[in-house]
Design a protein around this motif. Structure first.
Motif, PDB file in Angstrom:
ATOM      1  N   THR A  55      -3.517  -6.720  16.286  1.00  0.00           N
ATOM      2  CA  THR A  55      -2.932  -5.424  15.949  1.00  0.00           C
ATOM      3  C   THR A  55      -2.114  -4.859  17.109  1.00  0.00           C
ATOM      4  OG1 THR A  55      -4.654  -4.933  14.326  1.00  0.00           O
ATOM      5  CG2 THR A  55      -3.570  -3.043  15.362  1.00  0.00           C
ATOM      6  N   TRP A  60     -11.986  -4.053   6.606  1.00  0.00           N
ATOM      7  CA  TRP A  60     -10.857  -3.319   7.190  1.00  0.00           C
ATOM      8  C   TRP A  60      -9.560  -4.133   7.172  1.00  0.00           C
ATOM      9  CZ3 TRP A  60      -7.822  -4.790  11.328  1.00  0.00           C
ATOM     10  CH2 TRP A  60      -8.254  -5.934  12.013  1.00  0.00           C
ATOM     11  N   ARG A  94      -5.588  -6.494   3.121  1.00  0.00           N
ATOM     12  CA  ARG A  94      -4.384  -5.781   2.712  1.00  0.00           C
ATOM     13  C   ARG A  94      -4.417  -5.369   1.242  1.00  0.00           C
ATOM     14  NH1 ARG A  94       1.801  -7.606   3.966  1.00  0.00           N
ATOM     15  NH2 ARG A  94       1.494  -9.033   2.250  1.00  0.00           N
ATOM     16  N   VAL A 132      -9.599  -0.731  15.788  1.00  0.00           N
ATOM     17  CA  VAL A 132      -8.289  -0.845  15.152  1.00  0.00           C
ATOM     18  C   VAL A 132      -8.318  -0.608  13.645  1.00  0.00           C
ATOM     19  CG1 VAL A 132      -7.434  -2.414  16.935  1.00  0.00           C
ATOM     20  CG2 VAL A 132      -8.508  -3.359  14.869  1.00  0.00           C
ATOM     21  N   PHE A 162      -4.646 -12.926   7.390  1.00  0.00           N
ATOM     22  CA  PHE A 162      -6.025 -13.374   7.175  1.00  0.00           C
ATOM     23  C   PHE A 162      -6.194 -14.292   5.974  1.00  0.00           C
ATOM     24  CE2 PHE A 162      -5.809  -9.231   9.138  1.00  0.00           C
ATOM     25  CZ  PHE A 162      -6.567  -9.408  10.280  1.00  0.00           C
ATOM     26  N   THR A 163      -5.209 -14.336   5.141  1.00  0.00           N
ATOM     27  CA  THR A 163      -5.298 -15.136   3.914  1.00  0.00           C
ATOM     28  C   THR A 163      -3.969 -15.837   3.685  1.00  0.00           C
ATOM     29  OG1 THR A 163      -4.515 -13.298   2.548  1.00  0.00           O
ATOM     30  CG2 THR A 163      -6.910 -13.506   2.821  1.00  0.00           C
ATOM     31  N   ALA A 188       3.177 -13.518   2.265  1.00  0.00           N
ATOM     32  CA  ALA A 188       3.909 -12.247   2.192  1.00  0.00           C
ATOM     33  C   ALA A 188       4.809 -12.076   3.413  1.00  0.00           C
ATOM     34  CB  ALA A 188       2.921 -11.075   2.082  1.00  0.00           C
ATOM     35  N   VAL A 189       4.296 -12.423   4.583  1.00  0.00           N
ATOM     36  CA  VAL A 189       5.132 -12.325   5.788  1.00  0.00           C
ATOM     37  C   VAL A 189       6.273 -13.340   5.711  1.00  0.00           C
ATOM     38  CG1 VAL A 189       5.189 -12.603   8.297  1.00  0.00           C
ATOM     39  CG2 VAL A 189       3.256 -11.419   7.207  1.00  0.00           C
ATOM     40  N   THR A 225      -1.291   1.241  17.068  1.00  0.00           N
ATOM     41  CA  THR A 225      -1.339   1.267  15.609  1.00  0.00           C
ATOM     42  C   THR A 225      -2.765   0.986  15.128  1.00  0.00           C
ATOM     43  OG1 THR A 225      -0.926  -1.093  15.169  1.00  0.00           O
ATOM     44  CG2 THR A 225       0.998   0.294  15.612  1.00  0.00           C
ATOM     45  N   LYS A 226      -2.987   1.228  13.864  1.00  0.00           N
ATOM     46  CA  LYS A 226      -4.275   0.919  13.229  1.00  0.00           C
ATOM     47  C   LYS A 226      -4.019  -0.025  12.054  1.00  0.00           C
ATOM     48  CE  LYS A 226      -6.928   3.912  15.571  1.00  0.00           C
ATOM     49  NZ  LYS A 226      -8.077   3.475  16.387  1.00  0.00           N
ATOM     50  N   GLY A 227      -5.040  -0.784  11.702  1.00  0.00           N
ATOM     51  CA  GLY A 227      -4.926  -1.687  10.568  1.00  0.00           C
ATOM     52  C   GLY A 227      -3.962  -2.824  10.859  1.00  0.00           C
ATOM     53  N   VAL A 228      -3.333  -3.349   9.812  1.00  0.00           N
ATOM     54  CA  VAL A 228      -2.482  -4.523   9.992  1.00  0.00           C
ATOM     55  C   VAL A 228      -1.076  -4.383   9.404  1.00  0.00           C
ATOM     56  CG1 VAL A 228      -4.422  -6.116  10.129  1.00  0.00           C
ATOM     57  CG2 VAL A 228      -3.412  -5.612   7.897  1.00  0.00           C
ATOM     58  N   ILE A 229      -0.827  -3.370   8.614  1.00  0.00           N
ATOM     59  CA  ILE A 229       0.449  -3.298   7.893  1.00  0.00           C
ATOM     60  C   ILE A 229       1.643  -3.188   8.845  1.00  0.00           C
ATOM     61  CG2 ILE A 229       1.761  -2.047   6.138  1.00  0.00           C
ATOM     62  CD1 ILE A 229      -0.729  -3.446   5.072  1.00  0.00           C
ATOM     63  N   GLY A 236      -9.501 -10.919  13.506  1.00  0.00           N
ATOM     64  CA  GLY A 236      -8.669  -9.731  13.495  1.00  0.00           C
ATOM     65  C   GLY A 236      -8.875  -8.920  14.764  1.00  0.00           C
ATOM     66  N   GLY A 237      -7.906  -8.058  15.063  1.00  0.00           N
ATOM     67  CA  GLY A 237      -8.001  -7.210  16.250  1.00  0.00           C
ATOM     68  C   GLY A 237      -7.180  -7.769  17.389  1.00  0.00           C
ATOM     69  N   GLU A 259     -10.985  -4.132  19.014  1.00  0.00           N
ATOM     70  CA  GLU A 259      -9.871  -5.070  19.180  1.00  0.00           C
ATOM     71  C   GLU A 259     -10.408  -6.447  19.595  1.00  0.00           C
ATOM     72  OE1 GLU A 259      -7.065  -3.973  22.182  1.00  0.00           O
ATOM     73  OE2 GLU A 259      -5.536  -5.325  21.405  1.00  0.00           O
ATOM     74  N   ALA A 300      -2.338 -15.527   1.084  1.00  0.00           N
ATOM     75  CA  ALA A 300      -1.481 -14.485   0.492  1.00  0.00           C
ATOM     76  C   ALA A 300      -0.825 -13.628   1.574  1.00  0.00           C
ATOM     77  CB  ALA A 300      -2.300 -13.610  -0.459  1.00  0.00           C
ATOM     78  N   ASP A 301      -1.588 -13.271   2.619  1.00  0.00           N
ATOM     79  CA  ASP A 301      -1.000 -12.531   3.747  1.00  0.00           C
ATOM     80  C   ASP A 301       0.137 -13.318   4.392  1.00  0.00           C
ATOM     81  OD1 ASP A 301      -2.770 -10.403   3.569  1.00  0.00           O
ATOM     82  OD2 ASP A 301      -3.886 -10.895   5.394  1.00  0.00           O
ATOM     83  N   GLN A 334       2.108  -6.437  10.727  1.00  0.00           N
ATOM     84  CA  GLN A 334       2.719  -7.500   9.919  1.00  0.00           C
ATOM     85  C   GLN A 334       4.235  -7.308   9.824  1.00  0.00           C
ATOM     86  OE1 GLN A 334       0.566  -7.677   6.186  1.00  0.00           O
ATOM     87  NE2 GLN A 334      -1.241  -8.598   7.129  1.00  0.00           N
TER      88      GLN A 334
END
Lengths: 281, 281
Positions: free
Chosen positions: B113, A189, A192, A231, B162-163, B169-170, B117-121, B155-156, A215, B165-166, B124
């Motif tokens: 999170t 989940w 990205r 989440v 998490f990486t 990107a931020v 909201t749901k997920g991480v986008i 997460g949560g 969460e 790359a994540d 972020q």
């Protein structure tokens, strides 16, 4: 995405959601009782664990189909790599049980890092070799093998593949028509790059496993959430699995939850799964 | 890669490796005692936690430098997103403490999170906004901000990146010269794309954290391994951090280990760290 607002025939039960019980599926319920309860509620299929089946694979498979359900899969192979991978023919036995049950898909949880190695690269190569060895046997039995990436917290002793991209890379290196991947919300989940990876995996997804990521996760193995309680972006993930990867199989609900759902009446759990599937997935 | 066979001045202690004690650094040792013990063993630097510093940031920073060591960093900002992100000026306070201590880098653990909201986008994006707001204040104080990705098991409620790359990107979306990333073996060892991501992060790595991932991890937070005891490919990761990303800073040992290393004499732990760093890292 398919619209199941008034139809949940796309829903499958993984019997782990009713609790793991060595004497049968879920809270002491026999496989037969689970089958009848799923059929009564309009489920489309069931996924069993090997320890629930024992020597009755043919009988139970027939019973599932007689109830109008699909045997959606079987959990699972032994570990194929890592310190805890068993010696002997347990992999062959798991393929045989899937065939007897009429399960089209057998899930592979890989096992962890190979003794004497570091990281995951060498282990992934060894995994690919072992899957390649088993693939023809599985094909002859009418069984596909689904490599399931696990959340990175399970690295070391349980898995050597952590993302859809990892699983696809191993499947690609095996290059057998009956080897693909399984996608479980609990494990992927957070990724990205998931939608992009699933597009790259088009036609290779053999299973989609549903739950939610709470969460606050209190136990690595046994604190999964019911859909809607966490989440994870369940709609986005299903869209990527179905539209992106072209998956047309069942959505298999697999909630390991020792302190919550496993303590409830299995009949209640089955009802809640239907409701949550309709509302959130 | 630099050769430190006979020189471990690249080694920094994160005081968490001696156990977390509200009254001081490690097992009741005062910051002064930790500083002297590190200096006596030829460490190159120390990273403190805020609760060990209290109102004595200037004094402790001066003491570190007088002992011939670097203050390599400070742990850490409050969560910036998620349900547990505090209201108020705690972020500003953490930047002020880093400045007073003379810590060039302040680590960011993002929080989880965002509520609703749901997920991480979306989270972020909110994280990038908050870091962008804080970056000028930190720059004026001579402090860089290091976004640290955490293992997906966090997460949560603890992280939304998490990486590598994540995190990159931020950091890229913030686009401030004093915002980069931190790389911790515990969190990223499993990532097959790590070397590639670190090459993309060239010049942006502000911290490198060492420990090992035990084959069997019994507790998500507090069961880290000492270097050499686990399955992480420590040499390959350091090579990617230094050659790939161009990192030239210290290697900071951060072993959270409630049932093993935290129960030992801090003097022994400091000795073992030096030995393991020389042999395995």
């Amino acid at each position: 995405m398919r619209d199941f607002t008034d139809d949940h025939s796309a829903l499958a039960l993984n019997t782990a959601s009713l609790g793991h019980n060595l004497d049968g599926a879920g809270a002491g319920w026999s496989p037969e009782r689970v089958i009848d309860a799923c059929a009564a509620r309009g489920y489309g299929g069931i996924v069993f664990w090997r320890r629930e089946i024992g020597q009755r694979a043919v009988e139970i498979g027939d019973r599932v189909r007689a109830a109008g359900l699909q045997v959606a899969g079987l959990c699972r192979t032994p570990y194929l790599v890592g310190s805890d991978a068993p010696r002997g023919d347990d992999l062959r036995a798991s393929i045989g049980m899937a065939a007897d049950l009429g399960a089209p898909v057998l899930t592979i949880v890989t096992g962890g890092t190979e003794p004497g190695t570091k990281g995951v690269i060498e282990t992934q190569k060894r995994l690919a070799e072992r899957v390649a060895e088993a693939a023809p046997l599985a094909a002859a039995a009418g069984v596909s093998l689904a490599l399931e990436p696990l959340n990175p917290m399970f690295g070391g002793n349980r898995t050597c593949i952590f993302t859809v991209a990892d699983a696809l890379a191993v499947a690609d290196s095996v290059a057998a028509p009956n080897v693909g991947i399984a996608v479980d919300v609990y494990h992927v989940w957070w990724d990205r790059t998931l939608a992009e990876s699933l597009t790259a995996a088009r036609g290779r997804v053999l299973g989609y496993h549903l739950c939610d990521w709470l969460e606050t996760t209190r136990h690595m193995l046994l604190d999964r959430g019911m859909m809607g309680d966490g989440v994870a972006d369940l709609r986005a993930i299903r869209q990527a699995v179905e539209d992106g990867a072209g998956y047309t199989g069942l959505c298999e609900v697999e909630v390991f939850s020792a302190e919550d759902w496993w303590k409830r009446d299995p009949a209640e759990v089955l009802d809640v799964i239907v409701d949550r599937f309709r509302r959130y997935c």
